[in-house]
Scaffold this motif. Sequence first.
Motif, short mmCIF file in Angstrom:
data_model
loop_
_atom_site.label_atom_id
_atom_site.label_comp_id
_atom_site.label_asym_id
_atom_site.label_seq_id
_atom_site.Cartn_x
_atom_site.Cartn_y
_atom_site.Cartn_z
N MET A 36 45.12 -28.13 44.19
CA MET A 36 44.02 -27.20 44.42
C MET A 36 43.38 -27.43 45.79
N GLU A 38 40.17 -26.17 48.07
CA GLU A 38 38.90 -25.44 48.05
C GLU A 38 38.73 -24.75 49.40
N HIS A 57 48.22 -18.92 43.46
CA HIS A 57 47.13 -18.51 42.56
C HIS A 57 45.78 -18.73 43.24
N VAL A 58 44.90 -17.73 43.12
CA VAL A 58 43.54 -17.81 43.64
C VAL A 58 42.59 -17.83 42.46
N PHE A 59 41.63 -18.77 42.51
CA PHE A 59 40.59 -18.86 41.49
C PHE A 59 39.24 -18.79 42.17
N ILE A 60 38.30 -18.12 41.55
CA ILE A 60 36.93 -18.08 42.09
C ILE A 60 36.02 -18.62 41.00
N GLU A 61 35.44 -19.78 41.29
CA GLU A 61 34.53 -20.44 40.34
C GLU A 61 33.21 -20.71 41.04
N LYS A 84 39.11 -20.99 45.40
CA LYS A 84 40.04 -22.12 45.30
C LYS A 84 41.46 -21.57 45.20
N ASP A 97 45.53 -22.64 44.34
CA ASP A 97 46.47 -23.61 43.77
C ASP A 97 47.78 -23.52 44.57
N VAL A 123 42.57 -11.02 43.41
CA VAL A 123 41.51 -11.69 42.65
C VAL A 123 40.17 -11.30 43.25
#
Length: 170
Positions: free
Chosen positions: A58, A60, A141-145, A150, A152, A168
């Motif tokens: 991951m 950031e 993969h894109v994550f938004i927290e 973020k 991966d 995303v």
Amino acid sequence: MTRERKNDPPVADSSRRSFLNKLWIVLGGLAFVEVAALVLGFFQPRKRGEKEGDAVGMVEAGSVDKFPLNSVTAFVRGRFYLARLEDGGFLALSRKCTHLGCTVPWVSKEMKFVCPCHSSVYDIRGEVVSAPAPRPLDLHHVFIENNIVKVDTSRVIKRSDFRAEQVVYA
């Protein structure tokens, strides 16, 4: 008797000639081994050695507000580009051309990725605009927290076309 001796080749010349013949055979053999090693090395797959500091896992990227609309940000450590589309969505695009794996730079003036090896061109979403690239750029993969983007980088998603569900949103 003197005539026979004049026709006989000198001993020194024959030993020198035989030495040079043997030397050429040895050098030719070495050249053959070298060429064979190069050919075999070309067909063997590359070993991916991870160096210390390489991004695995991951990454950031930063706050959502940090990335302006319709922009691309390079992440050298993660070996990807984070594209923020006009509608506010995010895509994490691989830097490798899908044609032969060259690193594809973002040309901000033209708003395109242009491969320096064989001139494949991709748009901001990673879609092929100009061949020889066979398919769009790979994704991560894109994550938004908590409003933090973020990516991966441990897994690459190979794709055959662009789909809206790949984007995303915050």
